[in-house]
Design a protein around this motif. Structure first.
Motif, PDB file in Angstrom:
ATOM      1  N   PHE A  51       0.841  -1.201   0.000  1.00  0.00           N
ATOM      2  CA  PHE A  51       0.000   0.000   0.000  1.00  0.00           C
ATOM      3  C   PHE A  51       0.875   1.250   0.000  1.00  0.00           C
ATOM      4  CE2 PHE A  51      -3.439  -2.741   0.472  1.00  0.00           C
ATOM      5  CZ  PHE A  51      -4.655  -2.083   0.653  1.00  0.00           C
ATOM      6  N   GLY A  52       1.933   1.229   0.771  1.00  0.00           N
ATOM      7  CA  GLY A  52       2.828   2.377   0.820  1.00  0.00           C
ATOM      8  C   GLY A  52       3.471   2.666  -0.525  1.00  0.00           C
ATOM      9  N   ILE A 111      -7.657   4.148   4.711  1.00  0.00           N
ATOM     10  CA  ILE A 111      -7.256   5.094   3.661  1.00  0.00           C
ATOM     11  C   ILE A 111      -6.867   4.329   2.393  1.00  0.00           C
ATOM     12  CG2 ILE A 111      -6.569   6.937   5.246  1.00  0.00           C
ATOM     13  CD1 ILE A 111      -3.613   5.994   4.731  1.00  0.00           C
ATOM     14  N   ALA A 112      -7.610   3.265   2.102  1.00  0.00           N
ATOM     15  CA  ALA A 112      -7.268   2.374   0.977  1.00  0.00           C
ATOM     16  C   ALA A 112      -7.175   3.120  -0.348  1.00  0.00           C
ATOM     17  CB  ALA A 112      -8.290   1.252   0.878  1.00  0.00           C
ATOM     18  N   ASP A 118     -10.406   0.714  -4.204  1.00  0.00           N
ATOM     19  CA  ASP A 118     -11.780   1.150  -3.975  1.00  0.00           C
ATOM     20  C   ASP A 118     -12.477   0.096  -3.117  1.00  0.00           C
ATOM     21  OD1 ASP A 118     -14.446   1.883  -4.057  1.00  0.00           O
ATOM     22  OD2 ASP A 118     -14.595   1.831  -6.250  1.00  0.00           O
ATOM     23  N   LEU A 119     -12.775   0.447  -1.871  1.00  0.00           N
ATOM     24  CA  LEU A 119     -13.383  -0.531  -0.970  1.00  0.00           C
ATOM     25  C   LEU A 119     -14.807  -0.908  -1.346  1.00  0.00           C
ATOM     26  CD1 LEU A 119     -12.059   0.321   2.601  1.00  0.00           C
ATOM     27  CD2 LEU A 119     -11.230  -1.360   0.947  1.00  0.00           C
ATOM     28  N   ASP A 120     -15.429  -0.170  -2.253  1.00  0.00           N
ATOM     29  CA  ASP A 120     -16.766  -0.574  -2.718  1.00  0.00           C
ATOM     30  C   ASP A 120     -16.724  -1.939  -3.399  1.00  0.00           C
ATOM     31  OD1 ASP A 120     -17.982   1.675  -1.677  1.00  0.00           O
ATOM     32  OD2 ASP A 120     -17.898   2.783  -3.575  1.00  0.00           O
ATOM     33  N   TRP A 128     -16.020  -4.107   7.742  1.00  0.00           N
ATOM     34  CA  TRP A 128     -15.047  -4.248   8.833  1.00  0.00           C
ATOM     35  C   TRP A 128     -14.429  -2.894   9.176  1.00  0.00           C
ATOM     36  CZ3 TRP A 128      -9.724  -3.548   7.969  1.00  0.00           C
ATOM     37  CH2 TRP A 128      -8.867  -4.020   8.956  1.00  0.00           C
ATOM     38  N   VAL A 129     -14.056  -2.107   8.163  1.00  0.00           N
ATOM     39  CA  VAL A 129     -13.514  -0.760   8.395  1.00  0.00           C
ATOM     40  C   VAL A 129     -14.546   0.073   9.149  1.00  0.00           C
ATOM     41  CG1 VAL A 129     -12.900   1.417   7.235  1.00  0.00           C
ATOM     42  CG2 VAL A 129     -11.837  -0.730   6.515  1.00  0.00           C
TER      43      VAL A 129
END
Length: 147
Positions: A51-52, A111-112, A118-120, A128-129
């Motif tokens: 992610f970083g 902060i994905a 896209d968490l959708d 969960w978030v």
């Protein structure tokens, strides 16, 4: 001379130390304890670095590097899919209880979009978030970051 103070600098090591010292945020069930360790190490070794890097190449690189963007974003998506699969089976990463594994992953998954995720597309991770974000201690901690 007395015992030397312990100084730790890695977030996973710090959380594990605090959980063990205070007897909290680690499952008592041996299988769930091992799941917590599995997901703690997944965050340290994979989710955090991928992610970083995805975020850096998407947002901060002095010039676009399409191959790097695709590599790190694809891996971030794959890892989010893996977490989504786990969270389809259990409410928390370790199983039935909130643990340091959830805390470690929440820091990136809240902060994905930074990593182009896209968490959708990952409904179990999104839920969960939201569960974690609704916890009073998390709300207090995040409010402190805003000040």
């Amino acid at each position: 001379p007395g015992a030397q103070p312990l100084s730790l600098s890695e977030s996973g090591a710090i959380l594990l130390y605090l959980a063990q010292k205070y007897g909290a945020l680690l499952p008592e069930d041996p299988r769930e304890y091992q799941r917590a360790m599995e997901y703690l190490f997944l965050q340290v070794a994979s989710v955090g670095p991928m992610f970083g890097q995805a975020g850096w190449f998407l947002r901060s690189a002095p010039e676009p590097v399409p191959l790097a963007i695709e590599r790190y974003r694809s891996e971030s998506l794959r890892l989010t899919g893996l977490l989504d699969g786990r969270l389809a089976e259990a409410p928390w990463l370790a199983g039935s209880s909130y643990s340091i594994a959830d805390i470690m992953h929440y820091s990136w998954l809240r902060i994905a979009d930074y990593a182009g995720v896209d968490l959708d597309k990952f409904p179990h991770v999104r839920a969960w978030v939201e569960r974690i974000a609704s916890r009073p201690a998390v709300q207090r901690a995040l409010a402190r970051l805003q000040n």
